[in-house]
Scaffold this motif. Structure first.
Motif, PDB file in Angstrom:
ATOM      1  N   THR A 262       6.224   9.562  -1.836  1.00 14.84           N
ATOM      2  CA  THR A 262       4.418   9.671  -0.953  1.00 14.84           C
ATOM      3  C   THR A 262       3.633  10.695  -1.111  1.00 14.84           C
ATOM      4  N   PRO A 263       2.482   9.702  -1.357  1.00 17.38           N
ATOM      5  CA  PRO A 263       0.881  10.438  -1.374  1.00 17.38           C
ATOM      6  C   PRO A 263       0.748  11.792  -1.062  1.00 17.38           C
ATOM      7  N   TYR A 264       0.443  12.870  -1.678  1.00 21.54           N
ATOM      8  CA  TYR A 264       0.096  14.187  -1.637  1.00 21.54           C
ATOM      9  C   TYR A 264      -0.829  14.226  -1.314  1.00 21.54           C
TER      10      TYR A 264
ATOM     11  N   TRP B  58      -1.066   1.908  -8.372  1.00 26.24           N
ATOM     12  CA  TRP B  58      -1.541   3.112  -7.463  1.00 26.24           C
ATOM     13  C   TRP B  58      -0.939   3.669  -8.396  1.00 26.24           C
TER      14      TRP B  58
ATOM     15  N   GLN C 108      -6.043   2.911  -6.726  1.00 26.46           N
ATOM     16  CA  GLN C 108      -5.388   1.660  -6.152  1.00 26.46           C
ATOM     17  C   GLN C 108      -5.976   1.088  -7.299  1.00 26.46           C
TER      18      GLN C 108
ATOM     19  N   ASP D  42       0.973  -1.479   0.174  1.00 22.96           N
ATOM     20  CA  ASP D  42       0.252  -0.321   0.129  1.00 22.96           C
ATOM     21  C   ASP D  42       0.859   1.136   0.315  1.00 22.96           C
ATOM     22  N   ILE D  43       0.713   2.354  -0.716  1.00 21.83           N
ATOM     23  CA  ILE D  43       1.272   3.769  -0.991  1.00 21.83           C
ATOM     24  C   ILE D  43       1.133   4.609   0.795  1.00 21.83           C
ATOM     25  N   ARG D  44       0.611   3.740   1.274  1.00 28.02           N
ATOM     26  CA  ARG D  44       0.854   4.235   2.676  1.00 28.02           C
ATOM     27  C   ARG D  44       1.852   3.811   3.379  1.00 28.02           C
ATOM     28  N   ASP D  45       2.381   2.162   3.178  1.00 32.96           N
ATOM     29  CA  ASP D  45       2.808   1.876   4.218  1.00 32.96           C
ATOM     30  C   ASP D  45       4.550   2.201   4.103  1.00 32.96           C
TER      31      ASP D  45
ATOM     32  N   THR E 223       7.732   3.376   0.376  1.00 30.32           N
ATOM     33  CA  THR E 223       8.813   4.286  -0.015  1.00 30.32           C
ATOM     34  C   THR E 223      10.145   4.042  -0.071  1.00 30.32           C
TER      35      THR E 223
ATOM     36  N   GLN F 141      -5.094  12.832   0.371  1.00 29.61           N
ATOM     37  CA  GLN F 141      -5.915  11.979   1.456  1.00 29.61           C
ATOM     38  C   GLN F 141      -5.695  10.578   0.247  1.00 29.61           C
ATOM     39  N   VAL F 142      -5.285   9.616   0.318  1.00 33.22           N
ATOM     40  CA  VAL F 142      -5.337   8.210  -0.348  1.00 33.22           C
ATOM     41  C   VAL F 142      -6.859   8.348  -0.394  1.00 33.22           C
TER      42      VAL F 142
END
Length: 110
Positions: A52-54, A75, A62, A18-21, A25, A56-57
């Motif tokens: 990192t995501p800019y 993503w 996905q 997940d990009i929030r994991d 990165t 809210q995700v």
């Protein structure tokens, strides 16, 4: 980004991050360091980098696709890329993450 994990049964499965994991990165950075070494013979292992995501995700960012019989999770969204300019340039030129040869990981600067 993904890792291939071997289960105790010997079966291999693909784990997509997940990009929030926080591992996401780190894996992107490690992938770019390998590309720098392979393509340019540069050792950029001590250089900082993050993607990192800019904002809210959202779940709809996905995308799950099938490519030549293989399921790929990717993503789509706006990201903040920071760190070493050479690693950023490699990410822009070659793509960020895996499956770049299939067109995944493409970046555009906004």
């Amino acid at each position: 980004m993904y890792s291939t994990i071997e289960l105790p049964s010997g079966r291999k499965v693909t784990h997509y991050y997940d990009i929030r994991d926080p591992e996401f990165t780190i894996l992107i950075r490690n992938n770019l360091i390998k590309k720098a070494r392979a393509f340019f013979n540069f050792d950029l292992s001590k250089r900082p980098f993050s993607l990192t995501p800019y904002g809210q995700v959202h779940a709809e960012q996905q995308k799950t696709m099938r490519y030549k019989g293989t399921i790929i999770k990717a993503w789509h969204g706006v990201f903040c890329m920071q760190g070493d300019p050479q690693l950023q340039q490699i990410a822009y030129q070659t793509g960020a993450g895996g499956k770049n040869g299939q067109g995944y990981g493409m970046l555009s600067i906004i």
